[in-house]
Design a protein around this motif. Structure first.
Motif, PDB file in Angstrom:
ATOM      1  N   UNK A  35      50.919  50.985  43.380  1.00 37.85           N
ATOM      2  CA  UNK A  35      50.264  51.946  44.488  1.00 37.85           C
ATOM      3  C   UNK A  35      51.179  51.796  45.621  1.00 37.85           C
ATOM      4  N   UNK A  36      51.849  50.864  46.129  1.00 33.88           N
ATOM      5  CA  UNK A  36      52.702  50.317  47.168  1.00 33.88           C
ATOM      6  C   UNK A  36      51.988  49.810  48.227  1.00 33.88           C
ATOM      7  N   UNK A  37      50.911  48.972  47.884  1.00 38.52           N
ATOM      8  CA  UNK A  37      49.888  48.291  48.917  1.00 38.52           C
ATOM      9  C   UNK A  37      50.294  46.732  49.109  1.00 38.52           C
ATOM     10  N   UNK A  38      49.631  46.366  50.163  1.00 38.63           N
ATOM     11  CA  UNK A  38      49.698  45.107  50.358  1.00 38.63           C
ATOM     12  C   UNK A  38      48.501  44.239  49.962  1.00 38.63           C
ATOM     13  N   UNK A  39      47.415  44.791  50.465  1.00 36.40           N
ATOM     14  CA  UNK A  39      46.085  44.368  50.127  1.00 36.40           C
ATOM     15  C   UNK A  39      45.752  44.520  48.769  1.00 36.40           C
ATOM     16  N   UNK A  40      44.746  43.512  48.090  1.00 32.90           N
ATOM     17  CA  UNK A  40      44.297  43.696  46.929  1.00 32.90           C
ATOM     18  C   UNK A  40      42.765  43.777  46.930  1.00 32.90           C
ATOM     19  N   UNK A  41      42.148  45.086  46.619  1.00 33.30           N
ATOM     20  CA  UNK A  41      40.660  45.279  46.761  1.00 33.30           C
ATOM     21  C   UNK A  41      40.322  45.095  45.223  1.00 33.30           C
ATOM     22  N   UNK A  42      38.739  44.999  45.448  1.00 32.51           N
ATOM     23  CA  UNK A  42      38.140  44.846  44.009  1.00 32.51           C
ATOM     24  C   UNK A  42      38.489  46.189  43.425  1.00 32.51           C
ATOM     25  N   UNK A  43      38.344  46.141  42.024  1.00 36.15           N
ATOM     26  CA  UNK A  43      38.236  47.250  41.204  1.00 36.15           C
ATOM     27  C   UNK A  43      37.099  46.983  40.296  1.00 36.15           C
ATOM     28  N   UNK A  44      36.407  48.523  40.173  1.00 32.83           N
ATOM     29  CA  UNK A  44      35.094  48.378  39.211  1.00 32.83           C
ATOM     30  C   UNK A  44      34.992  49.293  38.135  1.00 32.83           C
ATOM     31  N   UNK A  45      34.697  48.847  36.741  1.00 31.74           N
ATOM     32  CA  UNK A  45      34.887  49.836  35.730  1.00 31.74           C
ATOM     33  C   UNK A  45      33.560  50.230  35.413  1.00 31.74           C
ATOM     34  N   UNK A  46      33.414  51.446  35.437  1.00 29.04           N
ATOM     35  CA  UNK A  46      32.105  52.050  34.837  1.00 29.04           C
ATOM     36  C   UNK A  46      32.164  52.120  33.463  1.00 29.04           C
ATOM     37  N   UNK A  47      30.750  52.214  32.926  1.00 23.56           N
ATOM     38  CA  UNK A  47      30.331  52.435  31.417  1.00 23.56           C
ATOM     39  C   UNK A  47      31.044  53.680  30.735  1.00 23.56           C
ATOM     40  N   UNK A  48      31.535  54.457  31.509  1.00 19.83           N
ATOM     41  CA  UNK A  48      32.497  55.461  30.923  1.00 19.83           C
ATOM     42  C   UNK A  48      34.022  55.415  30.847  1.00 19.83           C
TER      43      UNK A  48
END
Length: 77
Positions: A35-48
């Motif tokens: 992504x070319x980012x410096x900060x790591x956010x959360x990621x959440x996965x949905x049931x689909x």
């Protein structure tokens, strides 16, 4: 509600409403590099299988924090 707000509300409802979050984690180093980012956010996965993560803006310029409730925040790392 403006037409733009109606349109994006409809999109958000289609993607998120009625879904269940099945996994939560922070983006990993490889994902951040792609992504070319410096900060790591959360990621959440949905049931689909859909992955959702937070960005600093709608252009995807960096990871963003998640605010919830009255005073809650899940920061980037």
């Amino acid at each position: 509600m403006t037409e733009t707000e109606k349109q994006w509300t409809k999109t958000a409802q289609k993607v998120l409403e009625g879904r269940k979050i099945v996994n939560v984690r922070y983006l990993d180093d490889e994902e951040i590099e792609l992504l070319g980012w410096y900060k790591r956010p959360i990621v959440f996965q949905l049931d689909n299988g859909t992955l959702c993560f937070l960005s600093a803006d709608d252009e995807g310029n960096d990871g963003g924090a998640l605010f919830y409730g009255e005073n809650g925040v899940i920061p980037t790392i």
